[in-house]
Motif scaffolding. Sequence first.
Motif, PDB file in Angstrom:
ATOM      1  N   MET A 117       1.076  -0.899  -0.042  1.00  0.00           N
ATOM      2  CA  MET A 117      -0.177   0.275   0.293  1.00  0.00           C
ATOM      3  C   MET A 117       0.950   1.105  -0.084  1.00  0.00           C
ATOM      4  O   MET A 117       0.245   2.378  -0.525  1.00  0.00           O
ATOM      5  N   ALA A 118       2.033   1.306  -0.021  1.00  0.00           N
ATOM      6  CA  ALA A 118       3.078   2.825   0.644  1.00  0.00           C
ATOM      7  C   ALA A 118       4.809   1.936   0.663  1.00  0.00           C
ATOM      8  O   ALA A 118       4.681   1.242   0.322  1.00  0.00           O
ATOM      9  N   VAL A 119       5.180   2.664  -0.131  1.00  0.00           N
ATOM     10  CA  VAL A 119       6.593   2.105  -0.835  1.00  0.00           C
ATOM     11  C   VAL A 119       7.229   3.267  -0.058  1.00  0.00           C
ATOM     12  O   VAL A 119       7.427   4.326   0.251  1.00  0.00           O
ATOM     13  N   GLU A 120       8.677   2.348   0.951  1.00  0.00           N
ATOM     14  CA  GLU A 120       9.534   3.230   1.627  1.00  0.00           C
ATOM     15  C   GLU A 120      10.903   2.793   1.019  1.00  0.00           C
ATOM     16  O   GLU A 120      11.407   4.004   1.484  1.00  0.00           O
ATOM     17  N   GLY A 121      10.654   2.192  -0.204  1.00  0.00           N
ATOM     18  CA  GLY A 121      12.475   2.162  -0.536  1.00  0.00           C
ATOM     19  C   GLY A 121      12.369   1.143  -1.627  1.00  0.00           C
ATOM     20  O   GLY A 121      10.866   0.441  -1.734  1.00  0.00           O
ATOM     21  N   TRP A 155      -3.675   3.067  -4.272  1.00  0.00           N
ATOM     22  CA  TRP A 155      -2.933   3.587  -5.736  1.00  0.00           C
ATOM     23  C   TRP A 155      -4.175   3.867  -6.421  1.00  0.00           C
ATOM     24  O   TRP A 155      -4.851   3.510  -6.974  1.00  0.00           O
ATOM     25  N   LYS A 156      -3.824   5.007  -6.924  1.00  0.00           N
ATOM     26  CA  LYS A 156      -4.753   5.558  -8.297  1.00  0.00           C
ATOM     27  C   LYS A 156      -3.680   5.009  -9.825  1.00  0.00           C
ATOM     28  O   LYS A 156      -2.443   4.973  -9.782  1.00  0.00           O
ATOM     29  N   GLU A 157      -4.687   5.006 -10.504  1.00  0.00           N
ATOM     30  CA  GLU A 157      -4.194   4.496 -11.398  1.00  0.00           C
ATOM     31  C   GLU A 157      -2.686   5.401 -12.555  1.00  0.00           C
ATOM     32  O   GLU A 157      -2.976   6.546 -12.792  1.00  0.00           O
ATOM     33  N   ALA A 158      -1.712   5.034 -13.240  1.00  0.00           N
ATOM     34  CA  ALA A 158      -0.903   5.774 -14.059  1.00  0.00           C
ATOM     35  C   ALA A 158      -1.544   6.841 -15.310  1.00  0.00           C
ATOM     36  O   ALA A 158      -2.567   6.110 -15.315  1.00  0.00           O
ATOM     37  N   ALA A 159      -1.535   7.758 -15.571  1.00  0.00           N
ATOM     38  CA  ALA A 159      -1.670   8.100 -16.223  1.00  0.00           C
ATOM     39  C   ALA A 159      -1.799   7.327 -17.681  1.00  0.00           C
ATOM     40  O   ALA A 159      -0.824   6.846 -18.232  1.00  0.00           O
ATOM     41  N   MET A 160      -2.986   7.692 -18.572  1.00  0.00           N
ATOM     42  CA  MET A 160      -2.268   7.361 -20.102  1.00  0.00           C
ATOM     43  C   MET A 160      -2.773   7.719 -21.158  1.00  0.00           C
ATOM     44  O   MET A 160      -3.237   7.577 -22.113  1.00  0.00           O
ATOM     45  N   ASP A 161      -1.503   8.303 -21.093  1.00  0.00           N
ATOM     46  CA  ASP A 161      -0.437   9.193 -21.617  1.00  0.00           C
ATOM     47  C   ASP A 161       0.548   8.757 -22.748  1.00  0.00           C
ATOM     48  O   ASP A 161       1.687   9.498 -23.032  1.00  0.00           O
ATOM     49  N   GLY A 162       1.135   7.429 -22.984  1.00  0.00           N
ATOM     50  CA  GLY A 162       2.040   7.192 -22.692  1.00  0.00           C
ATOM     51  C   GLY A 162       2.037   6.526 -24.263  1.00  0.00           C
ATOM     52  O   GLY A 162       0.913   6.368 -24.396  1.00  0.00           O
ATOM     53  N   ASN A 163       3.021   5.742 -24.226  1.00  0.00           N
ATOM     54  CA  ASN A 163       3.402   5.260 -25.866  1.00  0.00           C
ATOM     55  C   ASN A 163       4.490   4.169 -26.084  1.00  0.00           C
ATOM     56  O   ASN A 163       5.885   4.836 -26.525  1.00  0.00           O
TER      57      ASN A 163
END
Length: 313
Positions: A117-121, A155-163
């Motif tokens: 649920m969270a990243v510390e390292g 977590w929220k979804e990452a944006a969908m503007d990649g390629n």
Amino acid sequence: MSNVLIVAEHLNGKLNGATAKCVSAAQAMQAEAIDIVVLAEDAGAVAADAKRIAGVRKVLAISNPANAAAVAQVLGPQVAKLAAGYSHVFGPSTTFGKDLMPVVAALLGTAQVSDVMAVEGSHTFKRPIYAGNAIVTVEAPADRPVVATVRTASWKEAAMDGNANVEATTVEAELPSHTRFVELAAGRSDRPDLQSAKRVVAGGRGVGSEENFKIVFDFADKLGAAVGASRAAVDAGYVPNELQVGQTGKIIAPELYVAIGISGAIQHLTGIKDAGTIVAINKDADAAIFEIADIGLVGDLFQVLPELEAALG
């Protein structure tokens, strides 16, 4: 250096939003490279969706008739082979991920980190325990690959503007002969998927019967929402268990959660604690659900819901 391989979840040629949430977790780790693997009978359509997730370097598209169904014992050996060269392998903490990732971890000879649920390292993560009543920090061994499931509600979804680049490839892995797919038995619905829906309407024991649950379905349709239920409603036979929300059901994080006739047992609250706005409707003014609700309405649901539907037009 962290290189992350994410196993895409998909169904009927459509990518599940849980995959983009796994990408968000990898980005929080400041990974140098994030790749996605799509295992399917024909991976093309899903890979085309996955390439659009921001922050992804490349998508490995593996088309194989053996991957027509998401059978963990079939997908696991392939993911384990692909894991060579990666420091981390992530999958969503959904039914799909909970089935597959322990197989991958076992084949790689490491322990799984569950419900990140969270990243510390790069090797330190936070995860819930005791039905979400406590958060523990865990550290994975640095000398082995990290296999983890990502708690999608956190977590929220990452944006969908990649390629990203899509690479059609194969993997040489020995697939089991003792495991085979027979059939998938699942309820059919035109409503949004419960785990990825932005709006959810859920009913509890207070709805009273399977017949009465129609009022919940009707209200959900009015809102364009998915339908959920408390364990009490499922145990009473009002709805099938795939609609159950809570510790022993689905963990969800919709933008809007409407709880109808749900008292608010701690096991249920565990499943909705990350929801955006929680609306509770219950005739018992002392129901525990009101302690965490953003908006609470004390009243008879059979009077309140028709009035709300009328107000919504």
